[in-house]
Design a protein around this motif. Structure first.
Motif, mmCIF file in Angstrom:
data_model
loop_
_atom_site.group_PDB
_atom_site.id
_atom_site.type_symbol
_atom_site.label_atom_id
_atom_site.label_comp_id
_atom_site.label_asym_id
_atom_site.label_seq_id
_atom_site.Cartn_x
_atom_site.Cartn_y
_atom_site.Cartn_z
ATOM 1 N N LEU B 212 0.827 -1.207 0.000
ATOM 2 C CA LEU B 212 0.000 0.000 0.000
ATOM 3 C C LEU B 212 0.861 1.256 0.000
ATOM 4 O O LEU B 212 0.544 2.252 -0.658
ATOM 5 C CB LEU B 212 -0.929 -0.012 1.207
ATOM 6 C CG LEU B 212 -1.996 -1.103 1.146
ATOM 7 C CD1 LEU B 212 -2.709 -1.219 2.479
ATOM 8 C CD2 LEU B 212 -2.987 -0.791 0.042
ATOM 9 N N MET B 213 1.972 1.201 0.734
ATOM 10 C CA MET B 213 2.838 2.389 0.757
ATOM 11 C C MET B 213 3.455 2.623 -0.607
ATOM 12 O O MET B 213 3.634 3.760 -1.037
ATOM 13 C CB MET B 213 3.919 2.233 1.816
ATOM 14 C CG MET B 213 3.383 2.465 3.221
ATOM 15 S SD MET B 213 4.628 2.297 4.497
ATOM 16 C CE MET B 213 5.503 3.841 4.372
ATOM 17 N N LEU B 214 3.755 1.509 -1.304
ATOM 18 C CA LEU B 214 4.280 1.669 -2.659
ATOM 19 C C LEU B 214 3.222 2.295 -3.565
ATOM 20 O O LEU B 214 3.495 3.221 -4.326
ATOM 21 C CB LEU B 214 4.714 0.300 -3.193
ATOM 22 C CG LEU B 214 5.351 0.282 -4.569
ATOM 23 C CD1 LEU B 214 6.599 1.142 -4.582
ATOM 24 C CD2 LEU B 214 5.727 -1.126 -4.978
ATOM 25 N N LYS B 215 1.992 1.815 -3.435
ATOM 26 C CA LYS B 215 0.916 2.347 -4.276
ATOM 27 C C LYS B 215 0.614 3.804 -3.960
ATOM 28 O O LYS B 215 0.283 4.590 -4.846
ATOM 29 C CB LYS B 215 -0.354 1.526 -4.058
ATOM 30 C CG LYS B 215 -0.324 0.220 -4.762
ATOM 31 C CD LYS B 215 -1.589 0.061 -5.566
ATOM 32 C CE LYS B 215 -1.491 -1.186 -6.400
ATOM 33 N NZ LYS B 215 -2.442 -1.195 -7.486
ATOM 34 N N ALA B 216 0.670 4.155 -2.686
ATOM 35 C CA ALA B 216 0.341 5.520 -2.303
ATOM 36 C C ALA B 216 1.551 6.434 -2.411
ATOM 37 O O ALA B 216 1.464 7.609 -2.074
ATOM 38 C CB ALA B 216 -0.202 5.539 -0.875
ATOM 39 N N ALA B 217 2.678 5.913 -2.873
ATOM 40 C CA ALA B 217 3.905 6.698 -3.024
ATOM 41 C C ALA B 217 4.312 7.338 -1.712
ATOM 42 O O ALA B 217 4.698 8.497 -1.654
ATOM 43 C CB ALA B 217 3.759 7.762 -4.092
ATOM 44 N N LEU B 218 4.182 6.564 -0.632
ATOM 45 C CA LEU B 218 4.597 7.093 0.665
ATOM 46 C C LEU B 218 6.093 6.846 0.829
ATOM 47 O O LEU B 218 6.599 5.791 0.457
ATOM 48 C CB LEU B 218 3.828 6.389 1.781
ATOM 49 C CG LEU B 218 2.317 6.619 1.713
ATOM 50 C CD1 LEU B 218 1.598 5.775 2.741
ATOM 51 C CD2 LEU B 218 1.998 8.080 1.937
ATOM 52 N N TRP B 219 6.778 7.845 1.364
ATOM 53 C CA TRP B 219 8.213 7.722 1.548
ATOM 54 C C TRP B 219 8.522 6.465 2.350
ATOM 55 O O TRP B 219 7.826 6.204 3.309
ATOM 56 C CB TRP B 219 8.725 8.947 2.286
ATOM 57 C CG TRP B 219 10.205 9.050 2.278
ATOM 58 C CD1 TRP B 219 10.976 9.713 1.371
ATOM 59 C CD2 TRP B 219 11.092 8.478 3.235
ATOM 60 N NE1 TRP B 219 12.289 9.565 1.703
ATOM 61 C CE2 TRP B 219 12.393 8.819 2.825
ATOM 62 C CE3 TRP B 219 10.938 7.680 4.367
ATOM 63 C CZ2 TRP B 219 13.519 8.413 3.540
ATOM 64 C CZ3 TRP B 219 12.055 7.269 5.062
ATOM 65 C CH2 TRP B 219 13.336 7.649 4.643
#
Lengths: 100, 478, 502
Positions: B212-219
């Protein structure tokens, strides 16, 4: 270690191995294949989880089928994009903007 | 609930219709149909919001009359209703721009934007981990197709975006499979009371969070975002940055605040909050150094998502459910402001014939309205009162400041504000340069410039309904 | 909420400059007459409305307008006596500065943009004055930053842009720190309306540390605009702005917004009792004293007229902070009246400096030789302003210094007399040479750099000449008629009587 555990481990191993491929490879086709292998690992895990009971769990099978459909269509789309992109690279290698 | 379903069904139906009609309709007609259907969806979403607010509790629906556990279960809370309204509103604003600005947009944009709208609406309403996966995939595929609308130059970033998006989905799916294997449930509400802090749950949550962090472009998983968002057509960049990255964020929030056991949530909270603070700083610094206008705006998305991540992290750390108000206010304020920023940036690029930040010299004279839109929207990103960004920052600051032990977190907000001020005013200051003005390349499109200003004015207008929004998100009757 | 004239008046006062401002943005560049009409209508309406409110407040009417904004913090506009002191000053000086700016910018490009932001800037200033609680104050304080930035960089030269960036870095940084302070305060006590005597007295014991930190943060945030040393760095740089902007920045809008905020925080948020209880007054007084002396010394070192005036502003505005921090009623009168007095005198000086630059191309102090013969009227107005700054009776500055000095004696802070005396000596040291050169030296043999308006009946454009003469006259009149109730001094007494509950 029984058969299910073996398959589970195998699934995870495939997933991790192809993840490594995804992170180290550069060529887009190879990366796409790596992603597909990650998918294969995931589905293997899911199918072996479904086998744990006497009657195979239909919910997980349904999930795998849906996942496969998504994976196939996404792969087709990605291939199309990659091919079009590489064609574009060959024909249009010097093009640029009008102004800097 | 019927209104919420309507708000979801209208864009999906409209998208299918356009797909079936093929080339029969002219682009203008297509645009008109989509805008009308978006208005209809917005109205339906508004009624759904009234319904949810009046109910004061979540409304559940099992699709197709199946029993709970097998059926596709939908959940309408005041948050999901608000997000429905927000999604429809963003599509309307950006659709108006796409339809009325001179540059126009390819016909395929319209059908794709309908699907994007539909899949986001479905995402907000889903209450089932696997449904969420499906909506996530739909969202990702549509988004990639929309990036590719920019033509051959965008194919490469689009392909890269797609591959990463697929990999991220698989991370998520593997996590879902593990959770199902452990608990035999996919429904969020049924799963929530049963989860325990054991190894499998940890592993599953970790996998899902990574995806999910990859999808949301979260650092630190954000590197794909700037090229993808910067290379898309202007209207698409606005949708991607304003809306699409918020979908996985929503799932992340559901996962950690509802599904995960509190002990695990408290452990991951500080990690997420610190990642948010780093995102704010690192994304902001990259934006400050970026030579291209659109890349600057895209990096600012990375930075601003840091606020949301920080709010989520602190929510989990302190187990303060009301912190989600700050999180979603950030999402809404950022969405509107970012739409304006991208539209303004795109308009300035085409009017001035340059993609570079240096090319904006004298932009206050050559493209005053677009530049004004950029500055006004930027003001909300900085969090100047009384914009929506300020509202969110204020709600985030309250719990931080109320306990002396929490004060160090205020540094994150301070840094975020200063860094965003630095990159926004980097552009604004250059635009006041009168010594070497970059002349207009083509006659500017007045309509497009004014439409770029519209979302920015709305985000400042959020101030007027600030108290209402906060009470709505707090969940009680409004 | 019932809509009556007492509710609407504060809003109308802000709108009276905001609406003309927005209309001016839409005015074509060539339509100079339409722009002037819009400006002048706005000013006139505002002055009438302010007069109405002045009459209302002195009769004891309450002017309050509120709308919902954040939970526990409404947006409140309130016209009280202290607000009116600031509004009256800014409205009158807006009129003068508008006339001056029309003359100054005649035939220069981008006037619609300039006057648009000019009006926005005044609206924000009036909003700062009318703000009824800290959140509303913050809102207008930040808007003021945004509205003044385009004015500072108006010329668009590399120097102007550099100054603009420095200005933003300081003011936005200050604004963020102020926000932190206000949010911290909100978490302790909420954000009620300003009240004379403050609303924190009962909390002072329990939350001493948090309240001290919040005070520190807010003073830093406000100190940036009030140019307290060491936060004053932006002000001398901002001198690259056109003369009317400098005049407005220094005399009315920006520095005064900071000083006014300090008055509000000390009197109406913390209250004198809590401020003393938390022992916050002494550090504030020292900070102000250091600023006064340090900036005066720096002023002495400057050779550029505008830069010398800039450092003089840094020094003079801190008189207000000093008076506030002495927490005695007489010193308070001195502080509040200085808000107006400094504005009148400093704007006169800036107008005159602008006239010298526009008419004869004079920027440096050495070039002022014999100026009194060529431009006697401007030089006379300049003299009034300079003597007033030094504190020569009966000009306004004398009244301020007198009240500050007696106020310091009243609360047994004798060291303040030394600061005041030292500062007056330094004032004299940096202003008298200018007057000497202007009146008693011979004009340069080689003639002036430029010689605009030579041989005409007036020494320069009438729109440039009228404003400094009026403000110079006002600086004398408010000193001479200080005893009347509607003089700034009388009104300050009225405010202080309420604040101190006398």
């Amino acid at each position: 270690m029984n058969a299910i555990e073996l398959y589970l481990t195998l699934g995870i191993a495939v997933f991790l191995l192809s993840l490594h491929g995804l992170m180290t490879l550069y060529d887009p086709i190879r990366r796409l294949i790596a992603v597909n292998l990650m998918g294969a690992g995931t589905f293997l895990v899911m199918v072996s989880l479904a086998r744990r009971s006497e009657v195979p769990d239909p919910v997980l099978h349904a999930l795998v089928v849906t996942g496969l459909v998504v994976a196939i269509s996404a792969t087709a789309f990605a291939l199309r994009l990659i091919i079009a992109g590489s064609k574009n690279d060959k024909t249009d290698s010097g093009g640029g903007n009008r102004k800097p | 609930m019927n209104f919420a379903l309507l708000s979801l069904a209208i864009p999906l139906f409209c998208g299918l219709l356009l797909l079936l009609s093929g080339r029969a309709l002219r682009t203008r007609t297509t645009g008109f149909i989509v805008i009308v259907s978006t208005v209809a969806s917005l109205v339906a979403a508004w009624f759904a919001l009234q319904e949810a607010a009046a109910a004061g509790a979540d409304i559940m629906l099992n699709l197709g009359g199946w029993e709970t556990g097998l059926a596709i279960r939908l959940r309408l809370s005041s948050l999901s209703a608000l997000l429905l309204v927000f999604t429809a509103l963003m599509h309307l604003l950006i659709g108006l721009y796409a339809g009325l600005s001179r540059d126009g947009i390819k016909r395929d944009y319209w059908a794709l934007s309908c699907f994007l709208h539909g899949s986001l609406a479905a995402l907000w309403l889903s209450a089932d981990l696997f449904n969420l996966y499906i909506t996530l995939e739909l969202l990702g595929l549509t988004a990639v197709a929309m990036v590719a609308l920019a033509g051959p130059k965008a194919y490469k970033p689009a392909a890269n975006y797609l591959i990463l998006s697929l990999a991220a989905s698989l991370f998520y799916l593997l996590g879902v499979a593990l959770l199902y294997g452990r608990y035999g449930e996919l429904d969020v509400l049924l799963l929530a009371p049963r989860t325990q802090a054991d190894v499998i749950t940890r592993l599953a949550l970790l996998l899902m969070t990574t995806g999910l962090m990859l999808k949301a472009a979260l650092w630190p998983l954000h590197l794909w975002l700037p090229p993808a968002h910067a290379s898309a057509p202007t209207a698409v960049s606005a949708l991607l940055s304003g809306l699409v990255v918020k979908g996985p964020l929503f799932i992340l929030w559901v996962l950690w605040s509802e599904v995960a056991p509190p002990t695990l949530a408290q452990q991951i909270g500080p990690v997420l909050a610190i990642a948010g603070m780093i995102a704010l700083t690192a994304g902001g610094l990259s934006a400050m150094r970026s030579p291209h206008i659109k890349t600057l705006v895209a990096y600012s998305t990375v930075a601003q998502l840091g606020y949301a991540l920080m709010a989520l992290g602190l929510l989990l750390t302190w187990q303060l459910p009301q912190m989600h108000i700050a999180l979603w206010l950030f999402v809404i304020a950022h969405g509107l402001a970012k739409a304006s920023l991208f539209l303004a940036a795109g308009e300035m690029q085409s009017s001035l014939g340059t993609k570079r930040v240096d090319g904006l010299r004298g932009a206050t004279q050559t493209v005053p309205v677009a530049m004004f839109a950029f500055a006004v929207a930027g003001g909300s990103l900085i969090g100047l009162p009384p914009s929506g960004g300020f509202l969110a920052k204020w709600v985030l600051l309250e719990p931080i400041l109320s306990e002396p032990g929490n004060w160090p977190w205020a540094m994150g907000v301070l840094l975020g504000t200063l860094v965003s001020a630095a990159y926004i005013f980097r552009i604004v200051a250059i635009s006041f340069d009168r010594a070497q003005i970059n002349p207009l390349d083509i006659n500017p499109d007045r309509v497009g410039h004014w439409l770029a200003l519209l979302p920015a004015l709305m985000v400042w207008g959020m101030a007027l309904s600030g108290e209402w929004l906060i009470r709505l998100l707090a969940g009680g009757p409004v | 909420m019932t809509l009556s004239w007492t509710t609407l008046l504060p809003v109308l006062i802000i709108l009276s400059s905001l609406i003309p401002g927005l209309l001016i943005f839409a005015t074509p560049e060539a339509a100079a007459r339409r722009r002037i009409i819009l400006n002048m209508t706005g000013v006139t309406v505002k002055l009438l409305l302010v007069a109405l409110m002045l009459a209302g407040v002195s009769r004891g009417f309450e002017f309050r307008f509120a709308i919902a904004f954040l939970p526990g913090a409404e947006l409140v506009l309130r016209g009280d006596a202290l607000a009116l002191q600031f509004i009256a000053l800014s409205s009158v000086l807006w009129l003068m500065t508008t006339i001056y700016a029309i003359g100054y910018l005649e035939n220069s490009p981008l006037r619609s943009r300039f006057f648009g932001y000019f009006s926005l800037c005044v609206s924000a200033t009036v909003g700062v004055a009318l703000a009824g609680n800290m959140i509303t104050f913050l809102l207008f304080y930040e808007l003021l930053t945004l509205a003044t930035f385009p004015l500072v960089v108006h010329r668009g030269t590399p120097e102007a842009l550099r100054a603009g960036r420095v200005y933003l870095a300081y003011t936005l940084g200050g604004g963020t720190v102020l926000l932190m302070g206000i949010a911290l305060l909100h978490s302790i006590a909420g954000t009620p309306d300003f009240v004379p005597g403050g609303y924190l007295t009962s909390l002072a014991d329990e939350h001493a540390l948090s309240l001290r930190i919040a005070f520190g943060l807010m003073i830093v945030g406000l100190g940036v605009k009030a140019a307290l040393v060491p936060l004053h760095g932006w002000l001398p740089q901002a001198m690259v702005a056109p003369a009317p902007v400098s005049a407005l920045l220094h005399a009315v809008a920006v520095v005064k917004a900071g000083a006014f905020g300090i008055i509000r925080v000390v009197y109406d948020v913390y209250g004198i009792e809590a401020t003393t209880l938390l022992s916050l007054t002494r550090p504030l007084a020292w900070l102000a004293a250091v600023t006064i002396i340090f900036a005066s010394v720096r002023a002495l070192q400057q050779q550029d007229i505008k830069r010398r005036l800039a450092y003089s502003t840094v020094s003079q505005v801190s008189y207000i902070t000093l008076g506030v921090s002495l927490v005695g009623p007489i010193a308070a009168v001195g502080a509040i009246v200085h808000l107006v007095h400094q504005g009148l005198m400093k704007i006169t000086l800036f107008f005159c400096a602008g006239n010298f630059a526009e008419t004869l191309g004079i920027h440096k102090i050495q070039e002022m030789d014999g100026l009194g013969r060529r431009m006697p009227w401007s030089m006379a107005a300049f003299t009034v302003g300079a003597l007033g700054m030094i504190g020569v009776p009966p000009i306004a500055g004398f009244i301020s210094k007198w009240y500050l000095a007696t106020g310091a004696l009243e609360v047994n802070q004798d060291w303040v007399l030394l600061v005041l005396a030292g500062s007056s000596l330094l004032n004299a040291a940096y202003f008298l040479p200018l007057l000497y050169r202007g009146w008693f030296r011979a004009p340069p043999a080689g003639g002036w750099h430029e010689n605009n308006f030579a041989g005409q009946r007036l020494e320069t454009h009438w729109m440039l000449l009228l404003p400094p003469l009026v403000t110079a006259l006002l600086s004398i009149l408010v000193g001479v008629f200080a005893g009347s109730i509607f003089s700034p001094l009388g009104w300050s007494q009225f405010i202080v009587n309420r604040e101190f509950g006398l």
